[in-house]
Design an enzyme around this catalytic site. Structure first.
Site, mmCIF file in Angstrom:
data_model
loop_
_atom_site.group_PDB
_atom_site.id
_atom_site.type_symbol
_atom_site.label_atom_id
_atom_site.label_comp_id
_atom_site.label_asym_id
_atom_site.label_seq_id
_atom_site.Cartn_x
_atom_site.Cartn_y
_atom_site.Cartn_z
ATOM 1 N N GLY A 1 9.164 -7.955 -75.515
ATOM 2 C CA GLY A 1 9.578 -8.145 -76.903
ATOM 3 C C GLY A 1 10.402 -9.397 -77.109
ATOM 4 O O GLY A 1 11.145 -9.512 -78.092
ATOM 5 N N SER A 2 10.260 -10.381 -76.215
ATOM 6 C CA SER A 2 11.111 -11.573 -76.367
ATOM 7 C C SER A 2 10.678 -12.428 -77.555
ATOM 8 O O SER A 2 11.525 -13.012 -78.235
ATOM 9 C CB SER A 2 11.140 -12.391 -75.075
ATOM 10 O OG SER A 2 9.922 -13.068 -74.861
ATOM 11 N N ASN A 3 9.382 -12.500 -77.839
ATOM 12 C CA ASN A 3 8.944 -13.245 -79.031
ATOM 13 C C ASN A 3 9.361 -12.521 -80.307
ATOM 14 O O ASN A 3 9.752 -13.157 -81.285
ATOM 15 C CB ASN A 3 7.433 -13.474 -79.003
ATOM 16 C CG ASN A 3 7.066 -14.649 -78.127
ATOM 17 O OD1 ASN A 3 7.269 -15.801 -78.511
ATOM 18 N ND2 ASN A 3 6.566 -14.386 -76.924
ATOM 19 N N LEU B 1 -2.066 -6.609 -77.054
ATOM 20 C CA LEU B 1 -3.191 -7.207 -76.330
ATOM 21 C C LEU B 1 -4.570 -6.757 -76.791
ATOM 22 O O LEU B 1 -5.575 -7.289 -76.327
ATOM 23 C CB LEU B 1 -3.063 -6.886 -74.828
ATOM 24 C CG LEU B 1 -1.778 -7.387 -74.163
ATOM 25 C CD1 LEU B 1 -1.719 -6.906 -72.719
ATOM 26 C CD2 LEU B 1 -1.682 -8.901 -74.232
ATOM 27 N N LEU C 1 -7.759 -5.776 -79.594
ATOM 28 C CA LEU C 1 -8.295 -6.211 -80.880
ATOM 29 C C LEU C 1 -7.821 -5.230 -81.962
ATOM 30 O O LEU C 1 -7.646 -4.047 -81.695
ATOM 31 C CB LEU C 1 -9.831 -6.225 -80.840
ATOM 32 C CG LEU C 1 -10.449 -7.288 -79.924
ATOM 33 C CD1 LEU C 1 -11.976 -7.131 -79.912
ATOM 34 C CD2 LEU C 1 -10.076 -8.700 -80.367
ATOM 35 N N ASN D 1 -1.038 -14.586 -84.024
ATOM 36 C CA ASN D 1 -0.754 -14.228 -82.632
ATOM 37 C C ASN D 1 -0.232 -15.463 -81.913
ATOM 38 O O ASN D 1 -0.532 -16.587 -82.307
ATOM 39 C CB ASN D 1 -2.039 -13.749 -81.943
ATOM 40 C CG ASN D 1 -1.785 -13.324 -80.504
ATOM 41 O OD1 ASN D 1 -0.818 -12.607 -80.224
ATOM 42 N ND2 ASN D 1 -2.615 -13.776 -79.583
ATOM 43 N N HIS E 1 -0.297 -17.214 -78.111
ATOM 44 C CA HIS E 1 -0.995 -17.168 -76.825
ATOM 45 C C HIS E 1 -0.320 -18.180 -75.887
ATOM 46 O O HIS E 1 -0.047 -19.309 -76.296
ATOM 47 C CB HIS E 1 -2.475 -17.535 -77.022
ATOM 48 C CG HIS E 1 -3.263 -17.429 -75.769
ATOM 49 N ND1 HIS E 1 -3.712 -16.211 -75.279
ATOM 50 C CD2 HIS E 1 -3.661 -18.369 -74.880
ATOM 51 C CE1 HIS E 1 -4.357 -16.417 -74.137
ATOM 52 N NE2 HIS E 1 -4.348 -17.719 -73.883
ATOM 53 N N ASP F 1 -8.522 -14.435 -79.291
ATOM 54 C CA ASP F 1 -7.989 -15.811 -79.203
ATOM 55 C C ASP F 1 -8.872 -16.848 -79.883
ATOM 56 O O ASP F 1 -8.938 -17.997 -79.446
ATOM 57 C CB ASP F 1 -7.794 -16.206 -77.724
ATOM 58 C CG ASP F 1 -6.824 -15.297 -77.011
ATOM 59 O OD1 ASP F 1 -5.867 -14.830 -77.651
ATOM 60 O OD2 ASP F 1 -7.026 -15.048 -75.812
HETATM 61 C C1 GRF Z 1 3.791 -13.776 -74.554
HETATM 62 O O1 GRF Z 1 3.593 -14.585 -73.433
HETATM 63 C C2 GRF Z 1 2.757 -14.075 -75.609
HETATM 64 O O2 GRF Z 1 2.296 -15.383 -75.549
HETATM 65 C C3 GRF Z 1 1.652 -13.125 -75.266
HETATM 66 O O3 GRF Z 1 2.275 -11.977 -74.775
HETATM 67 C C4 GRF Z 1 3.559 -12.306 -74.235
HETATM 68 C C5 GRF Z 1 4.551 -11.417 -74.883
HETATM 69 O O4 GRF Z 1 5.831 -11.604 -74.340
HETATM 70 N N1 GRF Z 1 0.818 -12.880 -76.413
HETATM 71 P P1 GRF Z 1 7.087 -10.948 -75.048
HETATM 72 O O5 GRF Z 1 6.877 -9.442 -75.056
HETATM 73 O O6 GRF Z 1 7.153 -11.508 -76.434
HETATM 74 O O7 GRF Z 1 8.252 -11.337 -74.218
#
Ligand code: GRF
Length: 179
Positions: free
Chosen positions: A14-16, A78, A80, A95, A97, A138
């Protein structure tokens, strides 16, 4: 006003998601397919409402609409998505990637598989891509990319760490420009 919903993965850090929230974007709801998803607890700590719901089984559109969401950001999810979700937010499901699409994308290209493929390919550059989500992995229109070098001797872990820092910069900036 546009409002953001975030769909995270069951096992994702969940870092993003945290980067989008901490950038001050108007995030109304964070959804994960399982209540065990570590990112849900993190979202709650950050003061954002959460919901456990599997979009392959349950209606995701109604709770997003009820929360006022107009832009849906996938962050570590991850699978669809059903067409009903894509149709409800046309061009507004995004999304991130961890590579420079169209390189190193498609089914099975996620997580460390991506960075291992980058190192194995001998690419001297990688990065991350924010793109629109379609019914093909993607494949949607690219909305933004950031690049970084791949150094000789880098491991996939080295590359992953470099790219993740860029992801946390790119995703909020692309979403902000869309809002
Ligand atoms: C990230 O590397 C993103 O590019 C991919 O999944 C990963 C998720 O990482 N789609 P986080 O859970 O956001 O840390």
């Amino acid at each position: 006003m546009r409002v953001v919903g975030i769909l995270i993965g069951t096992k994702g850090r969940g870092s993003n998601m945290a980067a989008l929230i901490q950038a001050g974007l108007p995030v109304a709801l964070v959804v994960a397919p399982s209540p065990e998803a570590p990112g849900l607890a993190r979202a709650a700590e950050l003061g954002v409402p959460t919901l456990a719901l599997d979009p392959r089984r349950d209606d995701l559109v109604a709770p997003l609409k009820a929360a006022g969401v107009t832009v849906l950001c996938l962050a570590g999810y991850l699978r669809l998505l059903p067409d009903s979700v894509l149709d409800a937010f046309p061009g507004r499901v995004l999304n991130i990637h961890p590579a420079l699409l169209p390189r190193h994308g498609g089914k099975g290209m996620y997580g460390m598989h991506v960075h291992e493929a980058v190192v194995a390919s001998g690419d001297t550059e990688t990065g991350c891509t924010v793109h629109q989500v379609t019914s093909v992995y993607d494949d949607g229109q690219i909305l933004g990319q950031l690049r970084c070098p791949v150094h000789p001797g880098d491991t996939a872990n080295d590359v992953a760490a470099r790219v993740l820092a860029l992801e946390h910069e790119l995703y909020p900036s692309v979403v902000r420009s869309l809002l």
